[in-house]
Design a protein around this motif. Sequence first.
Motif, PDB file in Angstrom:
ATOM      1  N   HIS A 278       1.152  -0.689   0.168  1.00 32.26           N
ATOM      2  CA  HIS A 278       0.112  -0.262  -0.197  1.00 32.26           C
ATOM      3  C   HIS A 278       1.120   1.207   0.355  1.00 32.26           C
ATOM      4  CE1 HIS A 278      -3.938  -1.686   0.563  1.00 32.26           C
ATOM      5  NE2 HIS A 278      -3.141  -2.942   1.193  1.00 32.26           N
ATOM      6  N   ASP A 279       0.604   2.393  -0.941  1.00 28.27           N
ATOM      7  CA  ASP A 279       1.704   3.313  -0.729  1.00 28.27           C
ATOM      8  C   ASP A 279       1.060   3.918  -0.239  1.00 28.27           C
ATOM      9  OD1 ASP A 279       2.407   2.597  -3.898  1.00 28.27           O
ATOM     10  OD2 ASP A 279       0.318   3.654  -4.434  1.00 28.27           O
ATOM     11  N   GLY A 280       2.147   5.043   0.182  1.00 27.19           N
ATOM     12  CA  GLY A 280       1.753   5.813   1.372  1.00 27.19           C
ATOM     13  C   GLY A 280       2.191   5.557   2.537  1.00 27.19           C
ATOM     14  N   MET A 281       1.421   4.018   3.471  1.00 26.24           N
ATOM     15  CA  MET A 281       1.098   3.586   4.299  1.00 26.24           C
ATOM     16  C   MET A 281       1.976   3.215   4.433  1.00 26.24           C
ATOM     17  SD  MET A 281      -2.430   3.880   4.851  1.00 26.24           S
ATOM     18  CE  MET A 281      -1.811   5.891   4.095  1.00 26.24           C
ATOM     19  N   ILE A 282       1.496   2.822   6.548  1.00 30.69           N
ATOM     20  CA  ILE A 282       2.947   3.376   7.209  1.00 30.69           C
ATOM     21  C   ILE A 282       2.617   1.257   8.660  1.00 30.69           C
ATOM     22  CG2 ILE A 282       3.261   4.902   7.971  1.00 30.69           C
ATOM     23  CD1 ILE A 282       1.179   5.270  10.562  1.00 30.69           C
ATOM     24  N   HIS A 283       3.209   0.811   9.273  1.00 28.06           N
ATOM     25  CA  HIS A 283       2.964  -0.513   9.784  1.00 28.06           C
ATOM     26  C   HIS A 283       1.195  -0.319  10.652  1.00 28.06           C
ATOM     27  CE1 HIS A 283       3.369  -4.131  11.824  1.00 28.06           C
ATOM     28  NE2 HIS A 283       3.780  -3.453  12.310  1.00 28.06           N
ATOM     29  N   ASN A 284       0.926  -0.902  10.578  1.00 28.17           N
ATOM     30  CA  ASN A 284      -0.375  -0.920  11.431  1.00 28.17           C
ATOM     31  C   ASN A 284      -2.082  -0.062  10.797  1.00 28.17           C
ATOM     32  OD1 ASN A 284      -1.401  -2.492  13.950  1.00 28.17           O
ATOM     33  ND2 ASN A 284      -1.116  -0.292  14.682  1.00 28.17           N
ATOM     34  N   PHE A 285      -1.362   0.565   9.318  1.00 27.91           N
ATOM     35  CA  PHE A 285      -2.318   1.118   9.323  1.00 27.91           C
ATOM     36  C   PHE A 285      -3.535   1.260   8.803  1.00 27.91           C
ATOM     37  CE2 PHE A 285      -1.721  -1.505   5.263  1.00 27.91           C
ATOM     38  CZ  PHE A 285      -2.510  -1.163   4.007  1.00 27.91           C
ATOM     39  N   HIS A 286      -3.787  -0.312   8.804  1.00 26.25           N
ATOM     40  CA  HIS A 286      -5.184  -1.326   8.815  1.00 26.25           C
ATOM     41  C   HIS A 286      -6.297  -1.017   9.923  1.00 26.25           C
ATOM     42  CE1 HIS A 286      -2.627  -4.002  11.104  1.00 26.25           C
ATOM     43  NE2 HIS A 286      -3.911  -4.273  10.985  1.00 26.25           N
ATOM     44  N   ALA A 287      -5.408  -0.761  11.343  1.00 25.87           N
ATOM     45  CA  ALA A 287      -5.971  -0.530  11.784  1.00 25.87           C
ATOM     46  C   ALA A 287      -6.309   0.818  12.504  1.00 25.87           C
ATOM     47  CB  ALA A 287      -5.599  -1.240  13.346  1.00 25.87           C
ATOM     48  N   MET A 288      -6.023   1.595  11.609  1.00 25.73           N
ATOM     49  CA  MET A 288      -6.303   3.238  12.470  1.00 25.73           C
ATOM     50  C   MET A 288      -7.705   3.821  11.378  1.00 25.73           C
ATOM     51  SD  MET A 288      -2.941   4.416  13.298  1.00 25.73           S
ATOM     52  CE  MET A 288      -1.914   3.293  11.872  1.00 25.73           C
ATOM     53  N   GLY A 289      -8.455   3.330  11.277  1.00 25.71           N
ATOM     54  CA  GLY A 289      -9.681   3.597  10.318  1.00 25.71           C
ATOM     55  C   GLY A 289     -10.585   4.551  10.821  1.00 25.71           C
ATOM     56  N   ALA A 290      -9.757   5.110  11.791  1.00 23.92           N
ATOM     57  CA  ALA A 290     -10.549   6.342  11.989  1.00 23.92           C
ATOM     58  C   ALA A 290     -10.290   7.763  11.623  1.00 23.92           C
ATOM     59  CB  ALA A 290     -11.175   6.727  13.735  1.00 23.92           C
ATOM     60  N   ILE A 291      -8.749   7.475  11.778  1.00 23.11           N
ATOM     61  CA  ILE A 291      -7.911   8.853  10.829  1.00 23.11           C
ATOM     62  C   ILE A 291      -7.662   8.746   9.254  1.00 23.11           C
ATOM     63  CG2 ILE A 291      -5.074   9.276  11.711  1.00 23.11           C
ATOM     64  CD1 ILE A 291      -5.183   8.504  14.013  1.00 23.11           C
ATOM     65  N   LEU A 292      -7.215   7.268   8.573  1.00 24.99           N
ATOM     66  CA  LEU A 292      -7.288   6.842   7.581  1.00 24.99           C
ATOM     67  C   LEU A 292      -7.879   6.515   6.517  1.00 24.99           C
ATOM     68  CD1 LEU A 292      -3.704   5.513   8.586  1.00 24.99           C
ATOM     69  CD2 LEU A 292      -3.758   7.557   7.839  1.00 24.99           C
TER      70      LEU A 292
END
Length: 312
Positions: A278-292
């Motif tokens: 996933h372009d531009g993403m960081i570790h654990n991004f999938h778990a930050m749906g309230a932000i990302l």
Amino acid sequence: MPLDPLAKRLLVMMAAVAPNDRSRPSAEARRQALAKLMQFARADAAAATGTDGVLPGLGGDIRYRLYDPANHSTEHLPGFVFFHGGGMVAGSLDTHDLICAALAKTSGCRLVSVDYRLAPEHKFPAAIEDAVAATRFVSEQGASLGIDAARLVVGGDSAGATLAAVVCQQSLRDSGPAIVAQCLICPVLDFEDTSPSREAFAENHLLDRATLEADLADYLPEGTDLADPRISPLRSVKFAGLPTAIIHTAEFDPMRDEGNAYAGKLVAAGVAVEHICHDGMIHNFHAMGAILPQARLVLDLIGEQIRRALGN
């Protein structure tokens, strides 16, 4: 592609409140930090709700939470055994409650979230023993949970993805439970070598070098071989015959290269793989749906991929 602006803003905010002392963080500090981070998980009012239970393990009863996406239908649904992340030191049924509920709903599976033993109280291979025991239990006793054991997925995020990969490798080697698919989200797969992404994103990219080193020191007994495939699944010598793989990595994740390399080894061995970095993403991004926003989308995508892998 550059770092996603919203992800960058999050990292700046986290850096502003981070302690000045970057020495080895305690296990309790890591547990509190993950619990706070997971509060940014996607909240979905339509997601499945969980019911707690216990299953037998070598070290005693193992807690689990069963998520039912079908509102207690009597139909036997596919099963999804899920292992939470947290470096084998942090994480719990509660930290990953929203993620598991969302994945159950999007995949159409009855999802079993496993509360495996954590280090430093329980060192390697306790977590692996619990992961194997939980998968075997769901495979053998799935009917009692409303699960069709012939349609079984094993997965996890971060260190939980390590456990999922190890379970699949051991199941293949030992003629264990039949697993249709493995789902690895931002997986940690190699401690034997330091990849370019581990070097490039060792600081200020959510999961830093100090935390990784602390997790490993708490998890492994002194003198453990880091090339052991139970620690570094990328170092396995056999990949042919492993279950279909769904792998999601992130461009700015220290673990990016090992996840990408694992996908490559599976493809070379003839395993069906759906892999997205996933372009531009960081570790654990999938778990930050309230932000990302991308985090909200990826859980839906993973659900679609699992349905395809199961033939649904």
